[in-house]
Design an enzyme around this catalytic site. Sequence first.
Site, mmCIF file in Angstrom:
data_model
loop_
_atom_site.group_PDB
_atom_site.id
_atom_site.type_symbol
_atom_site.label_atom_id
_atom_site.label_comp_id
_atom_site.label_asym_id
_atom_site.label_seq_id
_atom_site.Cartn_x
_atom_site.Cartn_y
_atom_site.Cartn_z
ATOM 1 N N THR A 11 0.629 -0.934 -0.284
ATOM 2 C CA THR A 11 0.087 0.284 -0.162
ATOM 3 C C THR A 11 0.951 1.302 -0.280
ATOM 4 O OG1 THR A 11 -0.133 -0.230 2.252
ATOM 5 C CG2 THR A 11 -1.948 -1.415 1.069
ATOM 6 N N ALA A 85 8.432 -3.150 3.361
ATOM 7 C CA ALA A 85 7.440 -2.426 4.284
ATOM 8 C C ALA A 85 8.330 -1.859 5.214
ATOM 9 C CB ALA A 85 6.296 -3.527 5.070
ATOM 10 N N THR A 129 19.244 1.951 2.167
ATOM 11 C CA THR A 129 18.494 3.092 2.161
ATOM 12 C C THR A 129 20.440 3.942 2.043
ATOM 13 O OG1 THR A 129 17.537 5.084 2.517
ATOM 14 C CG2 THR A 129 18.511 3.429 4.509
ATOM 15 N N GLU A 131 20.089 6.695 3.402
ATOM 16 C CA GLU A 131 20.655 7.191 4.890
ATOM 17 C C GLU A 131 21.302 6.558 5.222
ATOM 18 O OE1 GLU A 131 18.005 9.758 6.676
ATOM 19 O OE2 GLU A 131 18.321 10.353 4.780
ATOM 20 N N TYR A 153 16.447 5.588 11.959
ATOM 21 C CA TYR A 153 16.004 4.209 10.327
ATOM 22 C C TYR A 153 16.710 4.015 9.912
ATOM 23 C CZ TYR A 153 14.486 4.852 6.128
ATOM 24 O OH TYR A 153 14.159 4.160 4.496
ATOM 25 N N LYS A 157 18.196 -0.019 9.014
ATOM 26 C CA LYS A 157 18.546 -0.622 7.516
ATOM 27 C C LYS A 157 19.912 -0.652 7.435
ATOM 28 C CE LYS A 157 14.885 0.872 5.355
ATOM 29 N NZ LYS A 157 13.252 -0.332 4.561
HETATM 30 P P1 NAP Z 1 6.318 3.559 2.221
HETATM 31 O O1 NAP Z 1 5.278 4.552 0.811
HETATM 32 O O2 NAP Z 1 6.408 4.739 3.967
HETATM 33 O O3 NAP Z 1 5.396 2.696 2.395
HETATM 34 C C1 NAP Z 1 6.014 1.707 3.645
HETATM 35 C C2 NAP Z 1 5.020 0.861 3.508
HETATM 36 O O4 NAP Z 1 5.085 -0.154 4.971
HETATM 37 C C3 NAP Z 1 3.633 0.955 4.517
HETATM 38 O O5 NAP Z 1 2.480 0.330 3.336
HETATM 39 C C4 NAP Z 1 3.057 0.323 5.427
HETATM 40 O O6 NAP Z 1 1.801 -0.250 5.467
HETATM 41 C C5 NAP Z 1 3.793 -0.760 5.252
HETATM 42 N N1 NAP Z 1 4.322 -0.962 6.901
HETATM 43 C C6 NAP Z 1 4.929 -0.039 8.086
HETATM 44 N N2 NAP Z 1 5.026 -0.697 8.380
HETATM 45 C C7 NAP Z 1 4.568 -1.918 8.723
HETATM 46 C C8 NAP Z 1 4.457 -3.401 9.279
HETATM 47 N N3 NAP Z 1 4.992 -3.133 10.294
HETATM 48 N N4 NAP Z 1 3.599 -4.500 8.408
HETATM 49 C C9 NAP Z 1 4.105 -4.459 7.509
HETATM 50 N N5 NAP Z 1 3.629 -3.347 7.360
HETATM 51 C C10 NAP Z 1 4.354 -2.252 7.714
HETATM 52 O O7 NAP Z 1 7.423 4.094 1.620
HETATM 53 P P2 NAP Z 1 7.847 3.999 -0.016
HETATM 54 O O8 NAP Z 1 8.702 5.163 0.078
HETATM 55 O O9 NAP Z 1 7.614 3.372 -0.346
HETATM 56 O O10 NAP Z 1 10.027 3.070 0.600
HETATM 57 C C11 NAP Z 1 9.688 1.584 0.105
HETATM 58 C C12 NAP Z 1 10.767 0.456 0.916
HETATM 59 O O11 NAP Z 1 11.955 1.606 0.686
HETATM 60 C C13 NAP Z 1 11.089 1.004 2.741
HETATM 61 O O12 NAP Z 1 11.107 -0.106 2.901
HETATM 62 C C14 NAP Z 1 11.971 2.193 2.773
HETATM 63 O O13 NAP Z 1 12.184 2.656 4.447
HETATM 64 C C15 NAP Z 1 12.702 1.980 1.609
HETATM 65 N N6 NAP Z 1 13.086 3.144 0.930
HETATM 66 C C16 NAP Z 1 12.426 4.090 0.741
HETATM 67 C C17 NAP Z 1 13.175 5.316 0.005
HETATM 68 C C18 NAP Z 1 12.506 6.545 -0.677
HETATM 69 O O14 NAP Z 1 13.168 7.839 -0.806
HETATM 70 N N7 NAP Z 1 10.908 6.936 -1.269
HETATM 71 C C19 NAP Z 1 14.687 5.222 -0.432
HETATM 72 C C20 NAP Z 1 15.187 4.465 0.550
HETATM 73 C C21 NAP Z 1 14.313 3.579 0.635
HETATM 74 P P3 NAP Z 1 1.107 0.968 6.603
HETATM 75 O O15 NAP Z 1 0.043 2.121 6.095
HETATM 76 O O16 NAP Z 1 -0.136 0.057 7.296
HETATM 77 O O17 NAP Z 1 1.684 2.041 7.955
HETATM 78 O O1 F7E Z 2 13.309 14.818 4.763
HETATM 79 C C1 F7E Z 2 14.462 18.486 5.009
HETATM 80 C C2 F7E Z 2 15.028 17.211 5.611
HETATM 81 O O2 F7E Z 2 11.236 13.347 4.899
HETATM 82 C C3 F7E Z 2 14.014 15.433 3.187
HETATM 83 C C4 F7E Z 2 12.931 8.539 3.282
HETATM 84 O O3 F7E Z 2 11.791 7.982 2.211
HETATM 85 O O4 F7E Z 2 14.903 8.877 1.395
HETATM 86 C C5 F7E Z 2 13.464 9.544 2.756
HETATM 87 O O5 F7E Z 2 14.237 10.326 3.811
HETATM 88 C C6 F7E Z 2 14.767 16.480 3.654
HETATM 89 C C7 F7E Z 2 15.649 16.343 4.873
HETATM 90 O O6 F7E Z 2 12.937 12.477 3.242
HETATM 91 C C8 F7E Z 2 10.891 19.322 6.535
HETATM 92 O O7 F7E Z 2 15.203 17.314 7.105
HETATM 93 C C9 F7E Z 2 12.464 19.991 5.358
HETATM 94 O O8 F7E Z 2 16.792 17.092 4.804
HETATM 95 O O9 F7E Z 2 11.409 14.373 2.607
HETATM 96 P P1 F7E Z 2 11.919 13.504 3.744
HETATM 97 P P2 F7E Z 2 14.790 11.709 3.628
HETATM 98 O O10 F7E Z 2 14.462 12.591 5.835
HETATM 99 O O11 F7E Z 2 15.551 11.937 3.231
HETATM 100 C C10 F7E Z 2 15.376 8.242 1.907
HETATM 101 C C11 F7E Z 2 16.308 8.332 1.334
HETATM 102 C C12 F7E Z 2 14.796 6.782 2.943
HETATM 103 O O12 F7E Z 2 15.713 6.191 2.562
HETATM 104 C C13 F7E Z 2 13.164 7.510 3.684
HETATM 105 O O13 F7E Z 2 12.776 6.753 3.971
HETATM 106 O O14 F7E Z 2 13.701 17.901 3.573
HETATM 107 N N1 F7E Z 2 12.995 18.624 5.324
HETATM 108 N N2 F7E Z 2 11.815 20.467 6.419
HETATM 109 C C14 F7E Z 2 11.537 18.326 5.563
HETATM 110 N N3 F7E Z 2 11.310 16.962 5.648
HETATM 111 C C15 F7E Z 2 10.365 16.740 6.239
HETATM 112 N N4 F7E Z 2 9.734 15.575 6.206
HETATM 113 N N5 F7E Z 2 9.158 17.217 6.345
HETATM 114 C C16 F7E Z 2 9.364 19.491 6.585
HETATM 115 O O15 F7E Z 2 8.759 19.818 6.930
#
Ligand code: NAP
Ligand code: F7E
Length: 324
Positions: A11, A85, A129, A131, A153, A157
């Site tokens: 989702t 997830a 990630t 991160e 986080y 990871k």
């Molecule tokens: P997302 O939109 O936050 O989706 C995360 C999903 O995990 C949601 O469907 C959430 O469902 C589910 N989830 C959370 N806790 C769970 C649990 N205990 N059991 C089952 N399901 C659970 O994240 P995304 O952006 O699609 O990212 C996908 C993956 O890639 C994540 O592992 C994230 O950390 C990683 N990642 C993302 C990015 C990025 O920039 N998007 C970059 C690097 C890595 P609920 O609605 O129930 O919370």
């Molecule tokens: O923040 C700054 C914040 O929360 C980006 C996740 O998908 O990518 C994501 O993590 C930047 C940060 O993403 C706000 O401090 C400023 O520097 O959109 P973000 P993230 O932290 O980079 C990595 C690769 C993952 O793996 C993670 O799952 O933006 N920032 N003002 C803010 N961020 C948020 N959220 N909200 C603010 O108001």
Amino acid sequence: MNKTAIITGITGQDGSYLADLLLEKGYTVIGTMRRTVSDFEDKTKNISHILDSSNLILEEVDITDSSSIYQVVNKYQPDEYYNLAAQSHVGTSFKTPVSTTDINLMGCLYALEAIRLQKPDCKFYQASTSEMFGDNTVCPQGLGTHFSPVSPYACAKLAAHHMVGTYRKSYNIFASSGILFNHESPRRGENFVTRKITKAAARIKLGLQKELRLGNLEAQRDWGHAKDYVKGMWLMLQQDKADDYVLATGKTNSVQDFLDYVFDFAGLNPKDHVVIDPKFYRPCEVPKLWGDPSKANRKLGWYPEYDFKRLAIEMYEEDVRQAT
Ligand code: NAP
Ligand code: F7E
């Protein structure tokens, strides 16, 4: 014969795009989601367009519950398992470090164990990630760059990332990690900064909102489109050998750049609307992420189609459509 894939977190943003891709390719997709109080329609909004597909099966799994993972692996004997997830919000991980670690580390380990014991030839993808590179100053960051995580986080990871390597080496399981830099889309959660900005710009433009409260505008990120990145995940599992890859655009921009670009496109001036709110600062910040995807280019033939501007416009226009 058609393949069967489990996608945890179907989702979420990536889970939904990956499900689109695998269904197009003729897979049977077992999408797992956990029960929460939000109603089914809201919870499944990213996959509403595929809910009628006969090749999509939804199962209730909480990835912190090892038994629910074992049951689903045992029942479907999958060819591929995508562990997407997660508690994916970095800021939130400072407030919920224990449950974040439980989900982001143990959820991965339970899946590896389920595969080792019940379906050892299942290919496994772990959502690692950028991160994990944290506050190190090497740029761009690639597979040889040292890890320096600075949030719960990222620590969880990174431990999961090492667990994947350990299972690959110890048990010869096909387990690959994709170290993905930020990727966004109109399906991005609304509390991530890009979506927060595009949604606010759309609502301000339509007279529905006046103010946008943000934290650190100086942070730099390598932003791509989730649709491109799920193709890379799938490609990683189609290789002969398991390995780790970086997916990134190879370009970096600041939050201020993203804000300025979207507001300018909308005909708005950020100075009239943006308020800096310390509430959105993190105890420790990752200042600059800039990825080197050369191995994925070379070995997977993976190149992103979207750049930062096309991504931002698509997100803004979809937010205008949704708010109208
Ligand atoms: P997302 O939109 O936050 O989706 C995360 C999903 O995990 C949601 O469907 C959430 O469902 C589910 N989830 C959370 N806790 C769970 C649990 N205990 N059991 C089952 N399901 C659970 O994240 P995304 O952006 O699609 O990212 C996908 C993956 O890639 C994540 O592992 C994230 O950390 C990683 N990642 C993302 C990015 C990025 O920039 N998007 C970059 C690097 C890595 P609920 O609605 O129930 O919370
Ligand atoms: O923040 C700054 C914040 O929360 C980006 C996740 O998908 O990518 C994501 O993590 C930047 C940060 O993403 C706000 O401090 C400023 O520097 O959109 P973000 P993230 O932290 O980079 C990595 C690769 C993952 O793996 C993670 O799952 O933006 N920032 N003002 C803010 N961020 C948020 N959220 N909200 C603010 O108001």
